[in-house]
Design an enzyme around this catalytic site. Structure first.
Site, PDB file in Angstrom:
ATOM      1  N   LYS A  75       0.898  -0.866   0.128  1.00  0.00           N
ATOM      2  CA  LYS A  75      -0.328  -0.287   0.512  1.00  0.00           C
ATOM      3  C   LYS A  75       0.820   1.592   0.084  1.00  0.00           C
ATOM      4  O   LYS A  75       1.991   1.484   1.321  1.00  0.00           O
ATOM      5  CB  LYS A  75      -1.289   0.015   1.382  1.00  0.00           C
ATOM      6  CG  LYS A  75      -1.773   1.227   1.295  1.00  0.00           C
ATOM      7  CD  LYS A  75      -2.891   1.199   2.792  1.00  0.00           C
ATOM      8  CE  LYS A  75      -3.104   2.397   3.180  1.00  0.00           C
ATOM      9  NZ  LYS A  75      -3.791   2.416   4.032  1.00  0.00           N
ATOM     10  N   ASP A 123      -2.074   9.968   4.448  1.00  0.00           N
ATOM     11  CA  ASP A 123      -3.895   9.794   4.063  1.00  0.00           C
ATOM     12  C   ASP A 123      -4.521  11.097   4.975  1.00  0.00           C
ATOM     13  O   ASP A 123      -4.241  10.296   6.488  1.00  0.00           O
ATOM     14  CB  ASP A 123      -4.220   8.009   4.711  1.00  0.00           C
ATOM     15  CG  ASP A 123      -5.282   7.934   5.198  1.00  0.00           C
ATOM     16  OD1 ASP A 123      -6.417   8.507   4.145  1.00  0.00           O
ATOM     17  OD2 ASP A 123      -5.453   6.742   5.768  1.00  0.00           O
ATOM     18  N   LYS A 165     -10.001  12.540   8.734  1.00  0.00           N
ATOM     19  CA  LYS A 165      -9.638  12.301   9.887  1.00  0.00           C
ATOM     20  C   LYS A 165      -9.472  13.598  10.870  1.00  0.00           C
ATOM     21  O   LYS A 165      -9.531  14.723  10.250  1.00  0.00           O
ATOM     22  CB  LYS A 165      -8.588  11.662  10.330  1.00  0.00           C
ATOM     23  CG  LYS A 165      -8.493  10.279   9.213  1.00  0.00           C
ATOM     24  CD  LYS A 165      -6.739  10.169   9.060  1.00  0.00           C
ATOM     25  CE  LYS A 165      -6.858   8.549   8.498  1.00  0.00           C
ATOM     26  NZ  LYS A 165      -7.181   7.267   9.062  1.00  0.00           N
ATOM     27  N   ASP A 209       1.743   6.315   6.120  1.00  0.00           N
ATOM     28  CA  ASP A 209       0.495   4.859   5.444  1.00  0.00           C
ATOM     29  C   ASP A 209       1.101   4.098   4.041  1.00  0.00           C
ATOM     30  O   ASP A 209       0.011   3.646   2.995  1.00  0.00           O
ATOM     31  CB  ASP A 209      -0.530   6.268   5.088  1.00  0.00           C
ATOM     32  CG  ASP A 209      -1.595   4.958   4.886  1.00  0.00           C
ATOM     33  OD1 ASP A 209      -1.994   3.289   6.140  1.00  0.00           O
ATOM     34  OD2 ASP A 209      -2.727   4.762   4.484  1.00  0.00           O
ATOM     35  N   ASP A 212     -12.223   7.478   4.331  1.00  0.00           N
ATOM     36  CA  ASP A 212     -10.820   7.230   4.266  1.00  0.00           C
ATOM     37  C   ASP A 212     -10.614   5.639   4.644  1.00  0.00           C
ATOM     38  O   ASP A 212      -9.551   4.716   5.148  1.00  0.00           O
ATOM     39  CB  ASP A 212     -11.384   7.345   6.066  1.00  0.00           C
ATOM     40  CG  ASP A 212      -9.717   7.107   6.626  1.00  0.00           C
ATOM     41  OD1 ASP A 212      -8.532   7.125   5.834  1.00  0.00           O
ATOM     42  OD2 ASP A 212     -10.269   6.927   8.343  1.00  0.00           O
ATOM     43  N   ARG A 267      -7.567   0.110   1.209  1.00  0.00           N
ATOM     44  CA  ARG A 267      -8.148  -1.589   0.213  1.00  0.00           C
ATOM     45  C   ARG A 267      -8.874  -1.437  -1.503  1.00  0.00           C
ATOM     46  O   ARG A 267      -8.772  -1.894  -2.058  1.00  0.00           O
ATOM     47  CB  ARG A 267      -9.962  -2.200   0.596  1.00  0.00           C
ATOM     48  CG  ARG A 267     -11.075  -0.355   1.266  1.00  0.00           C
ATOM     49  CD  ARG A 267     -11.969  -1.511   2.326  1.00  0.00           C
ATOM     50  NE  ARG A 267     -10.961  -0.817   3.648  1.00  0.00           N
ATOM     51  CZ  ARG A 267     -11.691  -1.293   4.784  1.00  0.00           C
ATOM     52  NH1 ARG A 267     -12.948  -2.266   4.431  1.00  0.00           N
ATOM     53  NH2 ARG A 267     -11.641  -0.773   5.644  1.00  0.00           N
TER      54      ARG A 267
HETATM   55  N1  BES Z   1      -4.589   4.461   7.614  1.00  0.00           N
HETATM   56  C1  BES Z   1      -5.650   4.101   8.061  1.00  0.00           C
HETATM   57  C2  BES Z   1      -5.445   2.976   9.238  1.00  0.00           C
HETATM   58  C3  BES Z   1      -4.547   3.304  10.064  1.00  0.00           C
HETATM   59  C4  BES Z   1      -5.177   3.449  11.581  1.00  0.00           C
HETATM   60  C5  BES Z   1      -2.879   2.908  10.289  1.00  0.00           C
HETATM   61  C6  BES Z   1      -3.981   4.079  12.373  1.00  0.00           C
HETATM   62  C7  BES Z   1      -1.869   3.364  10.966  1.00  0.00           C
HETATM   63  C8  BES Z   1      -2.704   3.577  11.900  1.00  0.00           C
HETATM   64  C9  BES Z   1      -6.599   3.116   6.813  1.00  0.00           C
HETATM   65  O1  BES Z   1      -6.612   4.619   5.603  1.00  0.00           O
HETATM   66  C10 BES Z   1      -8.171   4.136   7.207  1.00  0.00           C
HETATM   67  O2  BES Z   1      -8.405   5.069   7.871  1.00  0.00           O
HETATM   68  N2  BES Z   1      -8.591   2.462   7.440  1.00  0.00           N
HETATM   69  C11 BES Z   1      -9.876   3.331   8.389  1.00  0.00           C
HETATM   70  C12 BES Z   1     -11.224   2.516   8.320  1.00  0.00           C
HETATM   71  C13 BES Z   1     -12.035   2.335   8.169  1.00  0.00           C
HETATM   72  C14 BES Z   1     -12.671   4.147   7.858  1.00  0.00           C
HETATM   73  C15 BES Z   1     -13.281   1.183   8.063  1.00  0.00           C
HETATM   74  C16 BES Z   1     -10.120   2.440  10.381  1.00  0.00           C
HETATM   75  O3  BES Z   1      -9.054   1.452  10.481  1.00  0.00           O
HETATM   76  O4  BES Z   1     -10.015   3.243  11.242  1.00  0.00           O
HETATM   77 ZN    ZN Z   2      -4.953   4.656   4.995  1.00  0.00          ZN
HETATM   78 ZN    ZN Z   3      -7.712   5.426   5.628  1.00  0.00          ZN
END
Ligand code: BES
Ligand code: ZN
Ligand code: ZN
Length: 475
Positions: free
Chosen positions: A244, A249, A256, A268, A327, A331
């Protein structure tokens, strides 16, 4: 990497030296005075593990660890002691150190911990020369350690450092385009080949997920293809590594919160950094495996044309996805890369991603979550490599239950799953884009840490590089 490991046969009595004491009687032969010997013996009786002696001409460290039954923990203890010694050497501003031991694995482990701790990210300081580690050489003196062992230590440590550098670089430098350029630079040093697809080619390939995430950005996306194909490759069908590459992000329109959340999101692209570091190490060590690396990259921003919750995106494999949360962008672009990987008819595919907060909440920084469709043998081999290098892998259930929440009323899938096991439903989403044996690594907890842990510095850890190298060296 400013220092080098080298194999040595002679001890230089004017340079710092670390003796690994496995046998108490060997203390007698170190040329210590009676008084020094008495002191060392009494300290070791108190269960002290490492004694530092200032011998005026040089510094001496005597490391005599207490017993550890578990081999994984035993090796890790040596790495951690190496890290402690690195801190002491650095305070003294020393440029050389010798490590003397009898056991191959233990001597290598201590040396590795010492090297991995001697990292700093100083590029942006005006006075960076003053801040850099002074360490120039780590000499390993052990009959059982081969030249190849030492060369591989140089290679994997450099791979980890490059991986850390990539994670630590902010978006103000490391855009998707710059990430691709960095990969081209590393490929020349390591000897693998690279092709970078720009936006036009990505459009022609109909990578709808990557393009959707990129819509809110003013910087174009890239898709970088790396390949290491030696003549003597053991595998007929390639192994594919997907990382990835979200260079930043913000969450996109599903923005966020700033505090404690967005400030670290330059990391990220930790999955990309892991796969690039692994490709670098595999190619530089000329491992006899055919490996392909795929890095889909963009930032995720809420710009004027940003993709929006409610959008329906047609992906590279033709499936449609209803966007519930912008966010959950990782995926979207991983799915396109996994689908693209099908064309290689791969023997095995690994993807790595800082994919979910759920993985962080479940296991913190202790280990990475793994899940997927590869055989039990492959999972076991990965767990073994993870233990050997102390990058622990935690296998998650991959039951169909966790995929149910991904059903959409308006498209083939939605990009959000049910309320529990968010890291597993993310994996279940990705599964729809695979048709080969596959393991997904969620490294959200391990790729970036806020305070140092042993030989892992704060910020980018370079996680996964040593584990994958160990796996491919033993496959
Ligand atoms: N990059 C983030 C995940 C992340 C969170 C990485 C904390 C490192 C530290 C990812 O893109 C994300 O935001 N995921 C969301 C998904 C949700 C919206 C289903 C999450 O895990 O909150
Ligand atoms: Zn992310
Ligand atoms: Zn994200």
């Amino acid at each position: 990497m400013n220092f080098k490991y080298q194999k040595s046969t002679k001890i230089n009595s004017k340079e710092a030296i670390v003796y690994i004491i496995e046998n108490s009687s060997s203390i007698e032969n170190l040329g210590l005075t009676n008084q020094q010997l008495k002191y060392v013996k009494s300290r070791f009786k108190e269960k002290t593990e490492c004694i530092e002696l200032n011998l005026y001409t040089h510094q001496m460290f005597l490391f005599k660890p207490t017993k550890e039954k578990d081999e994984t923990l035993r090796l890790e203890k040596y790495r951690l002691e190496g890290a402690n010694i690195a801190t002491k050497l650095s305070k003294l501003g020393l440029s050389t150190v010798q490590i003397v031991g009898a056991d191959r694995d233990l001597t290598l482990a201590l040396s590795e911990g010492l090297g991995l701790k001697s990292y700093g990210f100083n590029k942006y300081f005006k006075d960076k020369k003053d801040r850099e580690s002074k360490l120039k050489s780590i000499s390993i003196i052990c009959n059982k350690v081969s030249k190849i062992d030492v060369e591989r230590l140089n290679i994997t440590t450099a791979g980890v450092f490059y991986s850390r550098d990539l994670v630590n670089e902010p978006l103000s430098f490391l855009t998707a385009t710059q990430l691709s350029k960095e990969i081209v630079t590393l490929s020349k040093e390591a000897g693998f080949s690279v092709e970078v697809f720009g936006k036009k080619k990505i459009e022609a390939l109909k990578m709808g997920g990557l393009l959707a995430v990129n819509k809110g950005s003013i910087d174009p996306p890239t898709f970088t293809v790396m390949e290491w194909k030696p003549k003597n490759a053991k595998n007929k069908k390639p192994y594919v590594l997907v990382g990835k590459g979200v260079v930043y992000d913000t969450g996109g329109l599903s923005l966020k919160p700033t505090a404690n959340s967005m400030d670290q999101m330059k990391s990220d692209m930790g999955g990309a950094a892991m796969m690039v570091g692994a490709m670098y190490s595999i190619a530089r060590a000329k491992l006899d495996v055919h490996v392909i690396g795929l890095i889909p990259a963009t930032d995720n921003r809420p710009g004027l044309n940003a993709y929006a919750p409610g959008d329906i995106v047609k992906m590279h494999n033709g499936l449609t996805v209803e966007v519930k949360n912008t966010d959950a962008e990782g995926r979207m672009l991983l799915a396109d890369a996994l689908s693209y990987a099908q064309k290689y008819k791969p023997a095995l595919v690994f993807d790595a991603a800082t994919l979910t907060g759920a993985a962080v909440r479940s296991f913190g920084t202790a280990g990475a979550c793994i899940m997927g469709t590869a055989s039990d043998n492959v999972f076991t081999a990965i767990e073994k490599s993870g233990n050997r290098v102390f990058e622990r892998m935690i296998k998650q259930p991959f039951w169909a239950d966790y995929g149910k929440g991904l059903e959409s009323d308006i498209a083939d899938l939605k990009n959000l799953g049910g309320p529990y096991g968010g890291h597993i439903s993310a994996g279940k989403f990705l599964e729809h884009f695979t048709d080969y044996p596959w393991i997904h690594f969620d490294i959200a907890g391990t790729a970036f840490i806020n305070k140092p842990e042993g030989y892992r510095p704060k910020w980018g850890t370079g996680t996964g590089v040593r584990m994958l190298f160990d796996f491919f060296a033993n496959v």
